[in-house]
Design an enzyme around this catalytic site. Sequence first.
Site, short mmCIF file in Angstrom:
data_model
loop_
_atom_site.label_atom_id
_atom_site.label_comp_id
_atom_site.label_asym_id
_atom_site.label_seq_id
_atom_site.Cartn_x
_atom_site.Cartn_y
_atom_site.Cartn_z
N GLU A 11 50.22 46.41 31.87
CA GLU A 11 49.59 45.44 32.77
C GLU A 11 49.94 44.06 32.28
O GLU A 11 49.69 43.72 31.12
CB GLU A 11 48.06 45.61 32.76
CG GLU A 11 47.57 46.74 33.64
CD GLU A 11 46.05 46.86 33.61
OE1 GLU A 11 45.55 47.91 34.03
OE2 GLU A 11 45.37 45.90 33.16
N ASP A 36 36.75 37.45 34.28
CA ASP A 36 37.16 37.62 32.89
C ASP A 36 36.27 36.89 31.91
O ASP A 36 35.75 35.81 32.20
CB ASP A 36 38.60 37.14 32.71
CG ASP A 36 39.61 38.12 33.29
OD1 ASP A 36 39.62 39.27 32.82
OD2 ASP A 36 40.35 37.75 34.22
N TYR A 85 41.59 52.11 38.91
CA TYR A 85 41.12 51.47 37.67
C TYR A 85 39.60 51.46 37.72
O TYR A 85 39.02 50.72 38.51
CB TYR A 85 41.69 50.05 37.61
CG TYR A 85 41.45 49.27 36.34
CD1 TYR A 85 40.21 49.23 35.71
CD2 TYR A 85 42.48 48.52 35.76
CE1 TYR A 85 40.02 48.50 34.56
CE2 TYR A 85 42.30 47.78 34.62
CZ TYR A 85 41.05 47.76 34.02
OH TYR A 85 40.85 47.01 32.89
#
Lengths: 410, 263
Positions: free
Chosen positions: B49, B60, B175
């Site tokens: 990734e 994040d 994911y």
Amino acid sequence: MANDLFNSFMTGPDEKGRFGQFGGRFVSETLMPLILDLEAEYEKAKTDQSFWDEMNYLWTHYVGRPSPLYFAERLTERLGGAKIYLKRDELNHTGAHKINNVLGQIILARRMGKTRIIAETGAGQHGVATATVCAKFGLKCIVYMGAHDVERQKPNVFRMKLLGAEVVPVTSGRGTLKDAMNDALRDWVTNVRDTFYCIGTVAGPHPYPAMVRDFQAIIGKEAKAQMQEAEGRLPDTVIAAIGGGSNAMGLFFPFLDDKEVQIIGVEAGGKGVNANMEHCASLTGGRPGVLHGNRTYLLQDDDGQILEGFSISAGLDYPGIGPEHSWLHEIGRAEYVAITDIEALEAFQLSCETEGIIPALEPSHALAHVAKIAPGLPMDHIICMNMCGRGDKDIFTVAKALGWDIVEAD
Amino acid sequence: MTRIDTRFAALKAEGKKAFVSYVMAGDPDYATSLEIVQGLPDAGVDVIELGLPFTDPMADGPTIQLAGQRALASGQTLVKTLELARAFREGDETTPIVLMGYYNPIHSHGVERFLEDAKAAGIDGLIVVDLPPEEDEELCIPAQAAGLNFIRLATPTTDDQRLPKVMQNTSGFVYYVSITGITGAANAVAGDVGPEVARIKAATDLPVIVGFGIKTPETSREIASVADGAVVGSAIVDLIGQGKSVTEVLEFVRGLAKGAHSV
């Protein structure tokens, strides 16, 4: 004229949360179910008379609505042209229009059983309004504020603390309003079960832009009725300042289908809208992009990286703008202009001298544009400007800009 | 079949779990970053990734935020990120690369032009954090039409009612985000993740890889044992942020990969 293409400008957003190409729901999967939940609850509340009864009661008895529509006689004389009315939203409890929206969102949060309220704030007005309503209802309140803004808006930080809120200085990114919004979103992603995110402007993922507009539209609804009473007709021009654009959207929305009414939004031109990018004029100096859950005009570089805005007014210091404004700009229903820091400072003083009203720096931008156009307009041309906040919070900034030293001695 | 599909088919045939690593392109600078990426397959990484730096990474934590800032400060852009992928491709034809980031740099580049350029650079799939299924027409559907996988995140808040919608236009792999929260925060717990992975697998035939909160070889092994593989990002990026050498970073990755592969 684009106006002829639309039967109504008041039907947006569509079911995808879009105003034309703008708006939408650009959020991570963790938040998506929460946003759908909020939308469903808001749709229910919107048509529930008991929700509006509670709003109206508190607007009247807690906020102090309706705010007056005031004929600014000496200002009108001084400028020597159009007749100028001020919508006095600076007289609201907590000193700005922000509380109109906060009240709606907190009542909704209570209906949803949420016990923890988070908010972002720039100048601190939305933070203070949120802390205020949370205190009133006994809710836990956490306000994210850029570390830089915590430093330059100390009185509001102290107010929020007095009201029982926790103020979290944000140091991520460059520590400004957009970073505060990032951190509020990070908090929400982490505390999904009990937390309600109270956004302060007409931006963010759907349904926020529409919901905040609906709560702020009380400004325009009142102004319309008050203008009928005072003049027996609608104003020729409505004007308001724009950061994210909630006070402007609130004033503009009820006038959108009155096609004879000219609508002008005033962005913060900072040091001038040019290649140096030291401004916050997303519409006049930016281009469409995606940030904080919606597609809208943004200040960004060629690589799509977001730029920091610059303005003397911390409340306008945001690199984006509500998506509905982007749409109104693109279809030509509203006109958007930029006013520099220097012009806003002059208008700030003009309001103090002629009307005994100390305005916030945000509406000083709108007033500066009024001062520009009023002298060239006939005396029967009526302008209605939203005086969306009072300037107590700004006296230190203004003193510094004017070269006065007002720091208290022991 | 993309390189991602091929790789997962091969892993399945071998009865192996996947180890997926994340690093930010251009962190701390282009040359070092390329050297790290080039070393990942040998360290045991099955899928790479590659982070696309953005000023406002809303999902994040501080580790990835700082990595993005370092990359941007060193002059990294979307164009240079695709260049880095192309440079990697020159020496590796098989390891899949998933570009992971936020929509605005892609939007700014122009979706059509981006898909052409990404494909030409040897990118195999995309994870775009702020594009939920509700916005599939933006990039997901054009990307699949262009032959790129569009990998979706599923989260603990994605309930059974919503799951089919999330799976609908997903390809390559799923994911699963192990926690409600941001990258690099809480620790993933295999006991909590196992049932969730089973729930997701009931709704899709795609491999389910778990990320967020995996920091050690042990957790990498535990998580891989209840899923089709594990992703580690922040723990690796942390070392890069501390200024560790490329060798040290790759050694750490090797340990994590070993963990996942020991299942």
